[in-house]
Design a protein around this motif. Sequence first.
Motif, PDB file in Angstrom:
ATOM      1  N   ARG A 204      42.787  17.433  30.583  1.00  0.00           N
ATOM      2  CA  ARG A 204      43.969  18.240  30.280  1.00  0.00           C
ATOM      3  C   ARG A 204      45.037  17.412  29.566  1.00  0.00           C
ATOM      4  O   ARG A 204      45.689  17.893  28.639  1.00  0.00           O
ATOM      5  CB  ARG A 204      44.532  18.858  31.567  1.00  0.00           C
TER       6      ARG A 204
ATOM      7  N   PRO B 195      39.287  32.164  18.367  1.00  0.00           N
ATOM      8  CA  PRO B 195      38.704  32.337  19.698  1.00  0.00           C
ATOM      9  C   PRO B 195      38.711  33.803  20.124  1.00  0.00           C
ATOM     10  O   PRO B 195      37.708  34.319  20.617  1.00  0.00           O
ATOM     11  CB  PRO B 195      39.596  31.489  20.589  1.00  0.00           C
TER      12      PRO B 195
ATOM     13  N   GLU C  56      36.046  26.003  27.303  1.00  0.00           N
ATOM     14  CA  GLU C  56      37.445  26.095  27.703  1.00  0.00           C
ATOM     15  C   GLU C  56      38.312  25.304  26.735  1.00  0.00           C
ATOM     16  O   GLU C  56      39.399  25.733  26.346  1.00  0.00           O
ATOM     17  CB  GLU C  56      37.583  25.540  29.124  1.00  0.00           C
ATOM     18  N   GLU C  57      37.792  24.137  26.341  1.00  0.00           N
ATOM     19  CA  GLU C  57      38.521  23.279  25.422  1.00  0.00           C
ATOM     20  C   GLU C  57      38.714  23.970  24.070  1.00  0.00           C
ATOM     21  O   GLU C  57      39.828  24.013  23.528  1.00  0.00           O
ATOM     22  CB  GLU C  57      37.714  21.994  25.230  1.00  0.00           C
TER      23      GLU C  57
ATOM     24  N   THR D 221      34.846  35.885  28.402  1.00  0.00           N
ATOM     25  CA  THR D 221      35.361  34.598  27.952  1.00  0.00           C
ATOM     26  C   THR D 221      34.561  34.151  26.738  1.00  0.00           C
ATOM     27  O   THR D 221      33.579  34.798  26.353  1.00  0.00           O
ATOM     28  CB  THR D 221      35.187  33.529  29.040  1.00  0.00           C
TER      29      THR D 221
ATOM     30  N   GLN E 219      38.525  27.176  23.405  1.00  0.00           N
ATOM     31  CA  GLN E 219      39.339  28.381  23.545  1.00  0.00           C
ATOM     32  C   GLN E 219      40.821  28.037  23.631  1.00  0.00           C
ATOM     33  O   GLN E 219      41.671  28.685  23.045  1.00  0.00           O
ATOM     34  CB  GLN E 219      38.900  29.132  24.808  1.00  0.00           C
ATOM     35  N   ARG E 220      41.115  26.970  24.362  1.00  0.00           N
ATOM     36  CA  ARG E 220      42.511  26.605  24.575  1.00  0.00           C
ATOM     37  C   ARG E 220      43.139  25.997  23.314  1.00  0.00           C
ATOM     38  O   ARG E 220      44.292  26.249  23.007  1.00  0.00           O
ATOM     39  CB  ARG E 220      42.554  25.623  25.740  1.00  0.00           C
ATOM     40  N   LEU E 221      42.374  25.158  22.583  1.00  0.00           N
ATOM     41  CA  LEU E 221      42.990  24.354  21.525  1.00  0.00           C
ATOM     42  C   LEU E 221      42.865  24.915  20.119  1.00  0.00           C
ATOM     43  O   LEU E 221      43.764  24.748  19.305  1.00  0.00           O
ATOM     44  CB  LEU E 221      42.376  22.952  21.515  1.00  0.00           C
ATOM     45  N   CYS E 222      41.724  25.540  19.838  1.00  0.00           N
ATOM     46  CA  CYS E 222      41.391  25.751  18.424  1.00  0.00           C
ATOM     47  C   CYS E 222      42.033  26.993  17.835  1.00  0.00           C
ATOM     48  O   CYS E 222      42.141  28.025  18.488  1.00  0.00           O
ATOM     49  CB  CYS E 222      39.880  25.854  18.260  1.00  0.00           C
TER      50      CYS E 222
ATOM     51  N   TRP F 109      44.095  17.179  26.028  1.00  0.00           N
ATOM     52  CA  TRP F 109      44.367  18.420  25.280  1.00  0.00           C
ATOM     53  C   TRP F 109      45.810  18.454  24.808  1.00  0.00           C
ATOM     54  O   TRP F 109      46.098  18.863  23.687  1.00  0.00           O
ATOM     55  CB  TRP F 109      44.072  19.640  26.146  1.00  0.00           C
ATOM     56  N   GLU F 110      46.703  18.055  25.693  1.00  0.00           N
ATOM     57  CA  GLU F 110      48.118  18.050  25.293  1.00  0.00           C
ATOM     58  C   GLU F 110      48.334  17.111  24.114  1.00  0.00           C
ATOM     59  O   GLU F 110      49.088  17.410  23.187  1.00  0.00           O
ATOM     60  CB  GLU F 110      49.005  17.633  26.467  1.00  0.00           C
TER      61      GLU F 110
ATOM     62  N   GLU G 247      47.284  18.708  20.880  1.00  0.00           N
ATOM     63  CA  GLU G 247      48.293  19.661  20.391  1.00  0.00           C
ATOM     64  C   GLU G 247      49.472  18.925  19.769  1.00  0.00           C
ATOM     65  O   GLU G 247      50.031  19.353  18.762  1.00  0.00           O
ATOM     66  CB  GLU G 247      48.741  20.583  21.531  1.00  0.00           C
TER      67      GLU G 247
END
Lengths: 260, 317
Positions: free
Chosen positions: B185, B232, B209-210, B306, B212-215, B188-189, B192
Amino acid sequence: MTTATVTDPAAPRGARPWRAVLRTEARLFGREPAGIFWILGFPTLLLVVLGCIPSFRDPDPGLGGIRLVDAYVPVSVLLSMIVSGLQSMPPVVTGYRERGILRRMSTTPVRPGALLGTQMGLHGAAAVVSTCLSLAVGRLAFDVALPRQAFGYALALLLAVLAALALGALVSALSRTSKIAGAIGSVVFFPMMFCAGVWLPVRAMPGTLARVVELTPFGAAAQALDQAASGDWPSWAHLGVLAVWAVVLSTAAARWFRWE
Amino acid sequence: MPNTPVTHTTPTAAGGSGPHPIIEVQSLTKSYAGRTVVDGVSFVVEEGEIFGILGPNGAGKTTTVECIEGLRVPDTGRIRVAGLDPVAEHAAVTRILGAQLQESELQAKLTVREALELYAAFYPSPADWRPLAERLGLTERLATRFGRLSGGQKQRLFIALALIGRPRVVVLDELTTGLDPRARRDTWELIEEIRTGGVTVLLVTHFMEEAQRLCDRIAVIDRGRVAALDTPAGLIGRAASSTTISFTPSSPLEHAVLAALPQVGSVQSKDGRITLSGTDETVNAVVTLLARHHITAHQLRVADATLDDAFLDLTGA
């Protein structure tokens, strides 16, 4: 090269990357005490141990009237080259490839060849320092005369260092892992030490054996160094054998070396 | 583009003011010993976006980015990084593209500070490594040798080395593999933040998850081909059934009645609990149906599909 999107002040500033690589690799070299001992300490130590044996300090008619300790100075010089080029360098270089260090460097503006060149330079320099140490200890502790034909000695030395580094580079090229490089290095290590005269100086070997050993890089180097030490210009035949080995080995290493 | 690429903020990919491509891949193919690993891959990465390459192991993701980095020569196809050919103009590409490689190391006895100084010396106008180390939480570790760093610290150092030449684009290959959830995590920050700093990110991953969250956009690669390329949300929308509804009715309900509702995929029941798949429209229809029959839905749950579901549908895995 300049394109619409990338202006290129980017010719990397002169020698800066190379200097940084050299400084870094020299530091890392200094962090391997075992390597330093085997290259810089061991050959001279062997000379000291042998020189402390009383019979080694008596003139030997079988050696043309010189003492065994005189004959062992070039041997310890060659030993430092063999240890440096063949034992120490290949596992380092192979490890750099195996662990992706060369690949990582390929993604920067500096070619990974800089790392190999630096490693060869450092190992060559270490062998030369070790040579000076052997000559100095021989002179100071056992009264071994310094080479009388200094230029011939230096030339033979240079060719021997090149041959040792080329042999080490070939071992690195042929080994997939640093473990294999260590193993191949050890297998080649003993015959090379034999040819250099570690067990029996080449000049004391029986005629036929000496003729064969003279065709190997370190046998030729031993003979050339002996000649220069006693004041003669080393025979072009010995220097030629060394030069041919250096060229053949480095060509083969360049041909088979893989960056990954 | 002038020499200060990292400082300006870049319009997002969605911005209407004409985003321009920084990486172009056209019909890329690559095979090893007769086995085709990459088979006609094409995509375009816009400047300023986080672009994901997602796919199962062995799908050809790493080979694709290695061609972009100029580490491999494509069999056929065309690649441009900021208009440059990564093979023919390798030196120029290395100055604008920072890379973090899968499974690469540094010299075990090299300290963090020495690594940063060394790599900074490789570039014509590098970033100051001190603030970079600070931002990546490496300041406490400057004197630590690479071999003694934890997995997360090594990855953070590799991110720092990828950024030290002030690149316009960074390629991060399986960056968070092997990290614990906390370190992941944090990473990931960081990614960004890198994008906020104006650097385009090409992210290779097999974590849904990675991605979906970042791209901003994702290319799903399967068996050497691009199976889908979308945002996503767009990918999830393509899943065969995007919503799952489950509840326990207060009195029995005919399956046939439920199956007749709009856009219902499947209806199952187990121990009196009914599960059906469908879309948003199905949810409304179910609620209306239950109200009309005066049936109470106990423990009603609605779950969105998802990226996992979309991925499994797309790759047939």
